[in-house]
Design a protein around this motif. Structure first.
Motif, PDB file in Angstrom:
ATOM      1  N   GLU A 482      88.253  46.930   7.318  1.00 10.71           N
ATOM      2  CA  GLU A 482      87.620  46.813   6.124  1.00 10.71           C
ATOM      3  C   GLU A 482      86.071  45.803   6.226  1.00 10.71           C
ATOM      4  O   GLU A 482      85.113  46.224   5.680  1.00 10.71           O
ATOM      5  CB  GLU A 482      88.457  46.631   4.851  1.00 10.71           C
ATOM      6  N   GLU A 483      86.723  44.636   6.937  1.00  8.06           N
ATOM      7  CA  GLU A 483      85.582  43.536   6.808  1.00  8.06           C
ATOM      8  C   GLU A 483      84.412  44.200   7.676  1.00  8.06           C
ATOM      9  O   GLU A 483      83.317  44.120   7.281  1.00  8.06           O
ATOM     10  CB  GLU A 483      86.127  42.380   7.962  1.00  8.06           C
ATOM     11  N   VAL A 484      84.705  44.900   8.502  1.00  6.12           N
ATOM     12  CA  VAL A 484      83.593  45.382   9.492  1.00  6.12           C
ATOM     13  C   VAL A 484      82.962  46.489   8.686  1.00  6.12           C
ATOM     14  O   VAL A 484      81.589  46.536   8.808  1.00  6.12           O
ATOM     15  CB  VAL A 484      84.375  46.207  10.660  1.00  6.12           C
ATOM     16  N   THR A 485      83.422  47.282   7.863  1.00  5.99           N
ATOM     17  CA  THR A 485      82.565  48.259   7.343  1.00  5.99           C
ATOM     18  C   THR A 485      81.687  47.211   6.122  1.00  5.99           C
ATOM     19  O   THR A 485      80.420  47.828   6.113  1.00  5.99           O
ATOM     20  CB  THR A 485      83.668  48.912   6.238  1.00  5.99           C
ATOM     21  N   GLN A 486      82.202  46.365   5.432  1.00  4.44           N
ATOM     22  CA  GLN A 486      81.191  45.557   4.708  1.00  4.44           C
ATOM     23  C   GLN A 486      80.150  44.897   5.371  1.00  4.44           C
ATOM     24  O   GLN A 486      78.948  45.129   5.168  1.00  4.44           O
ATOM     25  CB  GLN A 486      82.091  44.561   4.120  1.00  4.44           C
ATOM     26  N   ARG A 487      80.453  44.543   6.660  1.00  3.15           N
ATOM     27  CA  ARG A 487      79.365  43.759   7.480  1.00  3.15           C
ATOM     28  C   ARG A 487      78.269  44.824   7.711  1.00  3.15           C
ATOM     29  O   ARG A 487      77.144  44.663   7.669  1.00  3.15           O
ATOM     30  CB  ARG A 487      80.002  43.446   8.863  1.00  3.15           C
TER      31      ARG A 487
END
Lengths: 1136, 137
Positions: A482-487
């Motif tokens: 999820e974090e990666v998607t945000q970035r």
């Protein structure tokens, strides 16, 4: 279905895959089907039948050739570090080490082993000791192995050191080095069919057996056992350990290395075992032919057949090697894979007993007997006795298994007294025993099963824990995702901004005309604008990340640029307006203006270089051209010695160059005004100069010569030329021009003119006729004498004067002239030329003229009138001819007269002789007759008559000889002088006897001579020698020959080289004074009074004449009172 | 080969002086010989033509230069006569001409002697020739 595939392969390739593992084979077939996109096996079979190529491919597929260098590193390490040294240690230094790599595929295995050996080079010593046989079924892979070329990927696992030592790189891959290659021998070989290699120390057969079924494996292993030496090493692949029992002993289980425990000695039994039951060794040795059997043996056989129990001989692994008697009852082929194992073939009821007995016999080496084994046969019960006997005295271990049927007791006798059926009891007992066995086995099995299930349980536990761990990990992963998607989203928006900025920048870059180039620290191109790529014809994709020097096929590798970028730049950080001139290969000459700045970008750690390149080639060239033309002009002025000057028209002010002042004899720093110049001109020329200046605006250009008077009083000629310079409206601004000092030219012109005049005067006043032609041969100048002679005026051309030549002489003269003209040679000619209507002879000399520069300049021809001389000399010649004719006639006449005279002399002397001879004869007759009445006076008178007559005869004869000795009578023949002398001596017989002379005659040569003249010569000399003897002394005459040395010949003025003979005629006579040496040869010359010695003074003259006519010499040597020696020198050969 | 004694000699020579001296010399050397003379070839030929078989000459001395028929002409004629072809013919001349002598020898003459300049020499010559012919026959 599989069988059919295998049959096709067997037919096609001769390799039987029947015994290969069906699953493996199936997998291969499916793989091929997959590749060909064939769904059903039937379709593939059809395809296979039709396509021979596919058969081959399938065959190749079946033989998997997967191998690498040093496969299974640990195994190989062990092999290299332990096994190979052990092998080498067990050998003598010169023993051959034999290695067999069975199933070598593309050779990696074999080469790996070779490398291992090479790594023990010190221990190996001579590499040729190591023989590695590498075999494989497939010809294709063997071919590859032989080549020994491998792609880089195949060597990936090799250490760098090994790669470098044992391989060398070539465009087609890595080549194994020859010294490794030479250790290996590759061969196509089927281990199942072809006889194996023998006496092998190390056998590597890795990952071959796994494709085979156990039967085949065993067979192969038996073959290996045969091949290997005792204690030889067997190197197998992983998971290939089955079927090794008994034959091989483990050396290192992990490495899969074994030793041959006991060598299989008979290859025969191994190979034929699968086809025909082998006969017992002892049996095969026995001759089979019936005739040779003796009766005893026949009886033995009979007994053996009838009474000896049936049995088999088995080897250590229980394979049947021999059948004895009828064993059909006990042994039968079992269903499934064919096997000669006795345990597999034995009748079921006997299995346990046999297994046990064999085990015991093998373990304890004793004979084991089992009796009364009950066996049900066709509903009846049979009892069998079984005996296992280890055979002693055989090399290998064999066991004789004997079966014996216990004879059936009659049914009634089987029932014992207690009513129990013995047979049945026995059977029960037997069954009980079997049951017991079964139970035991069952128990063992269940124990094993329990242990296994425990293991499974513990494994299960482990798996459960693992699973839990995995679940936690998964949860973590989801949150990270999820974090990666945000970035990612953030980055996307940033990226968009960046793209816009970049587009903006690049559109600016690309619209700029100047080239932009961005380099990193290592001068690699990081970017450039369109102008750069277009201007320098560089492909954008090619340029990226290239070092700047490599751009455009290294055209940018310019020393000045290197200097700038590598040395100047690091110091100064930036460069402005650096002019780079370079001739590019494709672009040609370019002048570039370079500006370099460092760019510090935030993102990049290292600063980038921005190079701005301005192409100023055209402006640069223009500037260059201007410079050059100015320079040229100056140079031209300087070399031509031209001064420049300019007079401005309205105010008549003069500006002039230094050279101009120099031509006027002024120092360069002296002031020179227009008036000053005018004053220097010679008075007569001043007005003209002024007029020229004022007329200049109307004229195109002018050129005039003026005289100036220098300060030192010398007058110089000055050529001034120039033109007016007009302003924009056509108003004249000034007159400008150049000046040249032409004094020298003027002087030489003057000189030329006067010399020309001089020449004409000279030419005209010369009495000789002179004409001159140009280099083309056309005559253009005739002097006065010429014109006077011909009587023609000026304007007389070449054609005219040649027409004046006498027609008989003209063509001769013309051809002579033309040929001489070609070679520019001087020539003499005589011809008649018309002179006042008549022709006179001229003698002419034509000399070519050459000038310094152009070479040939024409002919100058000088002619003299030789008419009178010519006539005179002609007349003279005629007269001489007449005289010569007269002389010739006279000579002929004289010759005739001479001949007549000769004839006359001959006839006369002959006729004169006759009467004399008569006088002589008759007076001697008178003297002989001793008339008593004759007074002494009469006798004396008679004697005198006789003597006088005799002298006269000799005189006549000698004269005759002398006169007839003529040059043309020479008729040289090889003449033996010995014969000549002997012949002459006959004539002197009487005299010699009278004088008691002593003659010594040596061996004389044969010479080319006139024989008669030789006779004459020796006659005269011998006659003299006899004649001039001393009173009271016995004459001694010696004739001897020696060869004349070249030095002596030369001393006599004779040819040095030809062979001469010297014949000396010497006597001990009166001799003569040396001073008479010449006189004696004169005709009629006598040294003595007539009454003293007879002779007429012709003899020696004749002798000399003869010798001379033979090209020899006659040399007298004498002393008064001491004898005389005449040396006759004659050439041995006369030239023809 | 018995030694044949020469008894009859024919001298063919036009020089009567020589005839006389030859006779004198022969008388001194061989008093038992008889000499017949002919003054030229014709005479000699007639003589030989009519010589009876019994009185054939033992030797002929033949001069070369003679009137009417010279020695060169006579010699082949003699050689052509059956009775005289084996009679030795001695060329007896003052000639020096080698060609002539060669011709005579080639035509069958036995040998050649020059007319001597002294009586003594002549005697020696005759004696030598006669002895030679006698011993050779």
């Amino acid at each position: 279905m599989l069988k059919e595939f295998l049959n096709i392969l067997l037919e096609n390739t001769g390799v039987d895959f029947c015994d290969y593992k069906p699953t493996t084979l199936q997998r291969r077939i499916i793989r091929r089907m997959h590749l060909l996109d064939i769904a059903s096996e039937n379709d593939y079979l059809n395809y296979l039948l039709k396509h021979e190529q596919e058969q081959h491919l399938l065959y190749k597929e079946m033989l998997i050739h997967v191998t690498t260098f040093f496969r299974d590193e640990t195994s190989f390490d062990y092999l290299c570090s332990e096994v190979i040294p052990a092998i080498l240690k067990s050998k003598n230094p010169n023993d051959i080490v034999r290695i067999w790599v069975c199933g070598c595929a593309t050779g990696e295995e074999a080469y790996s082993i070779a490398i291992c050996f090479h790594e023990h080079l010190q221990q190996v010593g001579d590499l040729t000791r190591i023989k590695i046989f590498a075999s494989d079924l497939s010809e294709a892979v063997i071919a590859k192995a032989r080549k020994g070329v491998y792609p880089a990927t195949a060597l990936a696992k090799l250490s760098e050191a090994r790669k470098n030592v044992y391989f060398f790189q070539q465009p087609d891959g890595y080549h194994i080095r020859p010294f490794i290659r030479e250790m290996c021998t590759f061969a196509v070989h089927n281990v199942l069919q072809n006889p194996p290699f023998a006496n092998i120390d190390l056998l590597s057969c890795r990952n071959v057996l796994i494709y085979m079924q156990p039967v085949l494996q065993k067979k192969v292993l038996a073959t290996f056992s045969y091949s290997l030496r005792e204690n030889g090493y067997l190197f197998l692949g992983k998971s290939e350990t089955s079927g090794l029992a008994g034959k091989f002993e483990t050396v290192n289980k992990g490495a899969n290395i074994y030793t041959n425990r006991e060598r299989n000695t008979k290859l025969f039994s191994i190979h034929s075992a699968t086809k025909t039951p082998p006969a017992d060794m002892s049996h095969t040795e026995r001759p089979i032919s019936q005739e040779r059997k003796d009766f005893q043996r026949a009886a033995d056989e009979m007994l053996l057949a009838k009474y000896i129990p049936a049995g088999v001989v088995v080897n250590d692994s229980y394979d049947i090697v021999d059948f004895r008697g009828n064993t059909g009852f006990y042994i039968e082929p079992s269903p499934g894979i064919a096997s000669w194992n006795v345990l597999k073939m034995i009748r079921k009821g006997l299995y346990y007993d046999l297994q046990e007995a064999l085990g015991k016999a093998k373990a304890e080496r004793v004979s084991v007997r089992r009796e009364g084994i009950a066996l049900e046969h066709e509903g009846a019960l049979q009892r069998i006795n079984l005996e296992v006997q280890p055979l002693s005295g055989t090399k290998e271990k064999y066991y004789l298994v004997l079966f014996q049927q216990v004879p059936q007791a009659p049914a009634d006798s089987l029932v014992t007294d207690d009513g129990i059926n013995n047979t049945r009891d026995l059977r029960i007992h037997q069954l009980e025993q079997e049951l017991m066995h079964s139970r035991e086995q069952l128990r063992a099995l269940s124990e094993e099963q329990e242990a296994t299930s425990e293991e499974f349980q513990s494994a299960n536990e482990e798996l459960k824990t693992l699973n839990e761990e995995l679940q936690t990990s998964q949860e973590e992963l989801i949150s990270i995702n999820e974090e990666v998607t945000q970035r990612n989203k953030e980055l996307n928006s940033l990226n968009k901004e960046l793209v816009t900025a970049r587009n903006f920048a690049s559109s600016i870059n690309n619209t700029i005309n100047d080239s932009l180039l961005i380099l990193d620290k290592h001068l690699r191109v990081q970017g450039a604008n369109r102008a750069f790529y277009e201007t320098f014809h560089i492909n954008e994709t090619d340029a990226q990340d290239r070092v700047v020097y490599e751009l455009g096929n290294k055209q940018w590798n310019i020393p000045e640029l290197r200097q700038l970028l590598e040395q100047t730049l690091p110091e100064k950080k930036e460069v402005s307006d650096f002019l780079l001139k370079h001739k590019f290969e494709t672009l040609g000459y370019r002048a570039l203006l370079l500006n370099v700045r460092q760019m510090h970008l935030e993102a990049a750690a290292e600063p980038l270089l921005l190079v701005v390149i301005q192409d100023i080639t055209e402006s640069h060239e223009l500037q260059q051209a201007v410079h050059e033309s100015a320079f040229r002009l100056q140079f031209a002025f300087d070399t031509a010695g031209l001064g420049t000057w300019e007079v401005s028209l309205p105010d008549r002010t003069l500006s002039s160059s230094d050279r101009f002042k120099q031509t006027l004899g002024l120092p360069t720093d002296a002031p020179l005004t227009y008036e000053g110049l005018l004053a220097m001109l010679v008075e007569e020329d001043r007005a003209e100069f002024q007029e020229v200046l004022s007329l200049a605006p109307e004229q195109q250009r002018f050129s005039k010569e003026f005289r100036v008077l220098r300060a030192d009083g010398s007058q110089r000629w000055l050529a001034l030329s120039g033109m007016a310079r007009l302003g924009q409206q056509g108003t004249p601004i000034s007159v400008l021009g150049v000046s040249a000092d032409i004094t020298e030219r003027k002087r030489s012109e003057q000189k030329l003119r006067s010399s020309e005049q001089h020449f004409r005067l000279l030419a005209d006043s010369a009495p000789v006729m002179i004409a001159m032609s140009g280099e083309n041969g056309e005559f253009s100048f005739y002097n006065k004498s010429w014109l006077n002679f011909t009587g023609r005026g000026e304007g007389y051309t070449a054609a005219d004067w040649v027409q004046d030549i006498h027609p008989d002489d003209r063509s001769k003269y013309e051809s002579l002239f033309q040929s001489s003209l070609k070679t520019q040679a001087r020539f003499n000619a005589e011809f008649r030329l018309r002179h006042k209507g008549r022709y006179r002879w001229l003698s002419c000399i034509a000399v070519p003229r050459f000038n310094v520069k152009e070479g040939f300049d024409g002919y100058t021809m000088a002619c003299t009138d030789v008419h009178d001389q010519k006539l005179m000399s002609e007349a003279l010649e005629r007269k001489v001819e007449e005289r010569t004719e007269a002389l010739r006639d006279m000579n002929d006449e004289l010759l005739d007269k001479n001949r007549e005279l000769e004839q006359f002399a001959y006839v006369t002397s002959h006729d004169l002789q006759e009467p004399l001879r008569k006088i002589l004869m008759f007076s001697s007759v008178l003297l002989r007759k001793n008339e008593p009445e004759r007074s002494t006076h009469d006798a004396e008178y008679l004697t005198r008559i006789e003597q006088a007559a005799s002298r006269m005869i000799h005189l006549i004869q000698d004269l005759l000889n002398y006169s007839s000795l003529k040059e043309h009578t020479r008729d040289f023949l090889p003449t033996d002088l010995n014969k000549i002398v002997q012949h002459v001596l006959i004539d002197f017989d009487l005299l010699i006897q009278e004088k008691e002379a002593l003659l010594t005659i040596g061996s004389l040569p044969t010479v080319d001579a006139v024989p008669l003249q030789m006779t004459q010569l020796f006659y005269n000399l011998i006659s003299n020698a006899l004649k001039f003897s001393r009173l009271g002394v016995r004459p001694e005459i010696r004739i001897a020959a020696t060869e004349l040395t070249p030095d002596e010949a030369e001393a006599q003025g004779l040819k040095r080289d030809s062979g001469y003979s010297k014949i000396e005629v010497s006597d001990n006579g009166i001799g003569f004074d040396k001073s008479y040496s010449d006189r004696i040869f004169e005709i009629f010359q006598r040294l003595h009074a007539k009454d003293q010695y007879q002779g007429n003074g012709i003899g020696l003259a004749l002798c000399r004449k003869i010798v001379q006519s033979h090209r020899g010499a006659l040399i007298p040597h004498s002393e008064e009172g001491a004898g005389t020696t005449f040396a006759i020198i004659l050439p041995l050969k006369q030239d023809a | 080969m018995g030694r044949i004694k020469i008894k009859k000699i024919l001298l063919v020579d036009d020089d009567l002086d020589d005839q006389a001296i030859f006779k004198l010399a022969l008388e001194d050397v061989r008093p038992d010989c008889r000499v017949a003379t002919a003054s030229d070839g014709v005479e000699a030929y007639q003589e030989l033509l009519h010589t009876p078989e019994a009185t054939i000459y033992d030797i002929i001395f033949l001069d070369i230069n003679m009137p009417r028929m010279n020695g060169k002409e006579l010699l082949p004629k003699i050689k052509a006569m059956e009775r005289h072809r084996h009679v030795p013919i001695i060329v007896y001349s003052t000639s020096y001409a080698i060609e002539e002598i060669k011709y005579m020898l080639a035509a069958g003459a036995h040998t050649y002697i020059r007319k001597a300049h002294s009586y003594k020499q002549l005697c020696m010559d005759i004696s030598t020739i006669l002895n030679e012919v006698e011993s050779a026959s």
